[in-house]
Design a protein around this motif. Structure first.
Motif, PDB file in Angstrom:
ATOM      1  N   PRO A   1     -15.011  12.195  -2.314  1.00 46.48           N
ATOM      2  CA  PRO A   1     -14.340  11.457  -1.236  1.00 46.48           C
ATOM      3  C   PRO A   1     -15.186  11.330   0.038  1.00 46.48           C
ATOM      4  O   PRO A   1     -14.986  10.383   0.809  1.00 46.48           O
ATOM      5  CB  PRO A   1     -13.079  12.299  -0.979  1.00 46.48           C
ATOM      6  N   SER A   2     -16.105  12.261   0.260  1.00 43.12           N
ATOM      7  CA  SER A   2     -16.926  12.220   1.473  1.00 43.12           C
ATOM      8  C   SER A   2     -18.133  11.295   1.339  1.00 43.12           C
ATOM      9  O   SER A   2     -18.924  11.173   2.277  1.00 43.12           O
ATOM     10  CB  SER A   2     -17.425  13.630   1.814  1.00 43.12           C
ATOM     11  N   ARG A   3     -18.281  10.655   0.208  1.00 38.61           N
ATOM     12  CA  ARG A   3     -19.417   9.763  -0.036  1.00 38.61           C
ATOM     13  C   ARG A   3     -19.479   8.672   1.036  1.00 38.61           C
ATOM     14  O   ARG A   3     -18.453   8.101   1.414  1.00 38.61           O
ATOM     15  CB  ARG A   3     -19.244   9.132  -1.421  1.00 38.61           C
ATOM     16  N   ARG A   4     -20.691   8.379   1.496  1.00 40.36           N
ATOM     17  CA  ARG A   4     -20.866   7.339   2.511  1.00 40.36           C
ATOM     18  C   ARG A   4     -20.536   5.969   1.912  1.00 40.36           C
ATOM     19  O   ARG A   4     -20.864   5.686   0.765  1.00 40.36           O
ATOM     20  CB  ARG A   4     -22.304   7.336   3.024  1.00 40.36           C
TER      21      ARG A   4
ATOM     22  N   ALA B   1      -5.288  -0.068  11.246  1.00 41.86           N
ATOM     23  CA  ALA B   1      -4.262   0.961  11.097  1.00 41.86           C
ATOM     24  C   ALA B   1      -4.080   1.347   9.635  1.00 41.86           C
ATOM     25  O   ALA B   1      -3.897   2.522   9.301  1.00 41.86           O
ATOM     26  CB  ALA B   1      -2.938   0.460  11.672  1.00 41.86           C
ATOM     27  N   LEU B   2      -4.151   0.329   8.751  1.00 41.55           N
ATOM     28  CA  LEU B   2      -3.982   0.597   7.328  1.00 41.55           C
ATOM     29  C   LEU B   2      -5.179   1.355   6.769  1.00 41.55           C
ATOM     30  O   LEU B   2      -5.034   2.249   5.930  1.00 41.55           O
ATOM     31  CB  LEU B   2      -3.783  -0.719   6.576  1.00 41.55           C
TER      32      LEU B   2
ATOM     33  N   VAL C   1       0.836  -1.201   0.000  1.00 42.93           N
ATOM     34  CA  VAL C   1       0.000   0.000   0.000  1.00 42.93           C
ATOM     35  C   VAL C   1       0.872   1.254   0.000  1.00 42.93           C
ATOM     36  O   VAL C   1       0.554   2.249  -0.657  1.00 42.93           O
ATOM     37  CB  VAL C   1      -0.974  -0.005   1.192  1.00 42.93           C
ATOM     38  N   SER C   2       2.006   1.208   0.699  1.00 45.05           N
ATOM     39  CA  SER C   2       2.934   2.346   0.671  1.00 45.05           C
ATOM     40  C   SER C   2       3.433   2.603  -0.747  1.00 45.05           C
ATOM     41  O   SER C   2       3.515   3.754  -1.194  1.00 45.05           O
ATOM     42  CB  SER C   2       4.127   2.081   1.595  1.00 45.05           C
ATOM     43  N   GLU C   3       3.753   1.521  -1.458  1.00 43.29           N
ATOM     44  CA  GLU C   3       4.203   1.672  -2.841  1.00 43.29           C
ATOM     45  C   GLU C   3       3.106   2.254  -3.720  1.00 43.29           C
ATOM     46  O   GLU C   3       3.351   3.122  -4.562  1.00 43.29           O
ATOM     47  CB  GLU C   3       4.656   0.330  -3.404  1.00 43.29           C
ATOM     48  N   LEU C   4       1.889   1.770  -3.519  1.00 44.10           N
ATOM     49  CA  LEU C   4       0.774   2.287  -4.311  1.00 44.10           C
ATOM     50  C   LEU C   4       0.576   3.774  -4.064  1.00 44.10           C
ATOM     51  O   LEU C   4       0.301   4.543  -4.989  1.00 44.10           O
ATOM     52  CB  LEU C   4      -0.505   1.511  -3.978  1.00 44.10           C
ATOM     53  N   MET C   5       0.718   4.194  -2.835  1.00 44.05           N
ATOM     54  CA  MET C   5       0.606   5.623  -2.527  1.00 44.05           C
ATOM     55  C   MET C   5       1.721   6.415  -3.199  1.00 44.05           C
ATOM     56  O   MET C   5       1.509   7.533  -3.667  1.00 44.05           O
ATOM     57  CB  MET C   5       0.635   5.833  -1.018  1.00 44.05           C
TER      58      MET C   5
ATOM     59  N   SER D   1      -6.456   8.963   5.999  1.00 44.16           N
ATOM     60  CA  SER D   1      -5.729  10.210   6.257  1.00 44.16           C
ATOM     61  C   SER D   1      -5.033  10.719   5.000  1.00 44.16           C
ATOM     62  O   SER D   1      -4.819  11.922   4.841  1.00 44.16           O
ATOM     63  CB  SER D   1      -4.696  10.006   7.372  1.00 44.16           C
ATOM     64  N   ALA D   2      -4.682   9.794   4.096  1.00 38.73           N
ATOM     65  CA  ALA D   2      -4.044  10.181   2.833  1.00 38.73           C
ATOM     66  C   ALA D   2      -5.076  10.552   1.777  1.00 38.73           C
ATOM     67  O   ALA D   2      -4.707  10.941   0.660  1.00 38.73           O
ATOM     68  CB  ALA D   2      -3.168   9.042   2.328  1.00 38.73           C
ATOM     69  N   GLY D   3      -6.373  10.420   2.106  1.00 38.82           N
ATOM     70  CA  GLY D   3      -7.424  10.741   1.145  1.00 38.82           C
ATOM     71  C   GLY D   3      -7.519   9.730   0.019  1.00 38.82           C
ATOM     72  O   GLY D   3      -7.959  10.066  -1.077  1.00 38.82           O
ATOM     73  N   LEU D   4      -7.099   8.486   0.290  1.00 38.68           N
ATOM     74  CA  LEU D   4      -7.119   7.446  -0.741  1.00 38.68           C
ATOM     75  C   LEU D   4      -8.406   6.631  -0.624  1.00 38.68           C
ATOM     76  O   LEU D   4      -8.591   5.892   0.345  1.00 38.68           O
ATOM     77  CB  LEU D   4      -5.906   6.525  -0.569  1.00 38.68           C
ATOM     78  N   PRO D   5      -9.313   6.732  -1.594  1.00 37.72           N
ATOM     79  CA  PRO D   5     -10.544   5.931  -1.543  1.00 37.72           C
ATOM     80  C   PRO D   5     -10.220   4.449  -1.665  1.00 37.72           C
ATOM     81  O   PRO D   5      -9.365   4.046  -2.459  1.00 37.72           O
ATOM     82  CB  PRO D   5     -11.336   6.415  -2.771  1.00 37.72           C
ATOM     83  N   VAL D   6     -10.900   3.623  -0.865  1.00 34.69           N
ATOM     84  CA  VAL D   6     -10.686   2.179  -0.875  1.00 34.69           C
ATOM     85  C   VAL D   6     -12.020   1.475  -1.072  1.00 34.69           C
ATOM     86  O   VAL D   6     -13.009   1.803  -0.414  1.00 34.69           O
ATOM     87  CB  VAL D   6     -10.045   1.693   0.448  1.00 34.69           C
ATOM     88  N   VAL D   7     -12.048   0.520  -1.997  1.00 26.95           N
ATOM     89  CA  VAL D   7     -13.235  -0.313  -2.219  1.00 26.95           C
ATOM     90  C   VAL D   7     -12.796  -1.768  -2.128  1.00 26.95           C
ATOM     91  O   VAL D   7     -11.805  -2.169  -2.737  1.00 26.95           O
ATOM     92  CB  VAL D   7     -13.886  -0.032  -3.592  1.00 26.95           C
TER      93      VAL D   7
END
Length: 344
Positions: free
Chosen positions: A313-316, A133-134, A112-116, A140-146
């Motif tokens: 990004p704020s989408r529920r 934690a991840l 995930v660090s590499e992807l960022m 905090s990095a503003g990275l959307p995750v699905v």
């Protein structure tokens, strides 16, 4: 212009347009006239110009790359899903950057660090559990995750899966309707939501009919462990007359053990039902009855959710479960009253 890298300014001069017009032509969805696009593309082709995607991402703040972390690709279900996901994202002007981490996810933090570092616009985690934690770090990095084909309770992340509980329940009902009395389950890894949900749905289906599984062994989504589980089950004094296996990848190994190692008939001695409906399940050598995961609909929902979360990004977060059909083939005894599913 040999020996010199062709720039958008070179193309603009050759086409007689502004540099911003060249940028619009090579930006998906930008407004540009057909005549201008024709001039610019002809000039670009003549000069051998290719737009610098990375440079554009610095301007737009979008790399148009989606990171995909997948547990493994040896299961054909994931190879098929990745191909469909890549095509669906390409149609929207995005591309995949793929990392594999194995079932344990031991290298997940580093991946995930590499992807960022690559400034991906979003992350799709396919059958991978992200730690709290991840999850917080991505947020905090503003990275959307699905999440795809896996849910994580109370994670606050969107997830797209098949309706695994409903699928497991339907398998139980089908096997009971076939007159089976000693029904066992080789489950998917119980550390995963998919493995747990399929097992829970299956056991609930049996319980509703006043029955219980003969035995449940965690196959951990491993062909070798599923094969050993099948041998152990058939070595019982009261071996099962039906086995529900947590995915097709394991189910094919179970069928091989039953037929070629133990000399048993499928479904004459033991019925076998899988989950996924990978391409090999329809091969005449297996003819596996299985609960089909609706991959195309799952991919469409995943892409829609990813793009929506990139834009907002704020989408529920959403939890999307899509029910799939039971595909009836020749590896399981048929219910007396009918097939109980879709026949092929």
């Amino acid at each position: 212009m040999s020996g010199k890298k062709v720039t958008s300014l070179d193309v603009a001069r050759a086409a007689g347009v502004s540099q911003s017009a060249v940028s619009r032509v090579f930006t998906k969805g930008a407004s540009v006239s057909e005549a201008m696009e024709k001039r610019v593309r002809e000039a670009a082709e003549r000069l051998g110009y290719r737009p610098n995607v990375l440079a554009r991402s610095l301007i737009t703040g979008r790399s148009r790359i989606v990171g995909l972390v997948v547990a493994y690709l040896d299961n054909p279900f994931f190879a098929d899903a990745v191909e469909k996901l890549s095509h669906a994202l390409q149609a929207e002007g995005y591309h995949l950057l793929i990392f594999t981490v194995g079932n344990s996810g031991a290298d997940l933090d580093g991946v995930v660090s590499e992807l960022m570092d690559y400034q991906v616009d979003a992350l799709i985690a396919a059958s991978v559990d992200l730690s709290g934690a991840l999850v917080a770090r991505c947020a905090s990095a503003g990275l959307p995750v699905v999440l795809f084909n896996r849910g994580i309770d109370k994670s606050g992340m969107s997830a797209v899966t098949s309706d695994n509980r409903a699928g497991g329940r339907r398998v139980a009902e089908f096997l009971l309707a076939g007159g089976h009395e000693r029904i066992a389950h080789i489950s998917g890894w119980q550390g995963s939501s998919t493995g747990r949900d399929r097992r829970e749905g299956f056991e609930a289906g049996l319980r509703a009919a006043g029955a219980a599984p003969l035995e449940v062994i965690d196959g951990r989504y491993s062909r070798a462990e599923a094969a050993e589980a099948a041998r152990a089950m058939m070595d019982r004094p009261d071996p099962p007359d039906a086995i529900f296996v947590g995915n097709d990848y394991m189910a094919l190994a179970v069928m091989d053990v039953l037929r070629f190692d133990l000399g048993l008939s499928v479904p004459g001695d033991v019925s076998v039902v899988g989950f996924d409906d990978i391409a090999m399940s329809a091969w005449p050598a297996y003819d596996l009855t299985t609960l089909r995961q609706p991959v195309r609909r799952m991919i469409a929902a995943t892409v829609e959710e990813v793009l929506a979360r990139i834009d907002t990004p704020s989408r529920r977060p959403s939890r999307i479960e899509i029910e799939g059909p039971l595909v009836v083939r020749g590896s399981a005894r048929l219910p007396r009253s009918g097939s109980g599913g879709e026949s092929e």
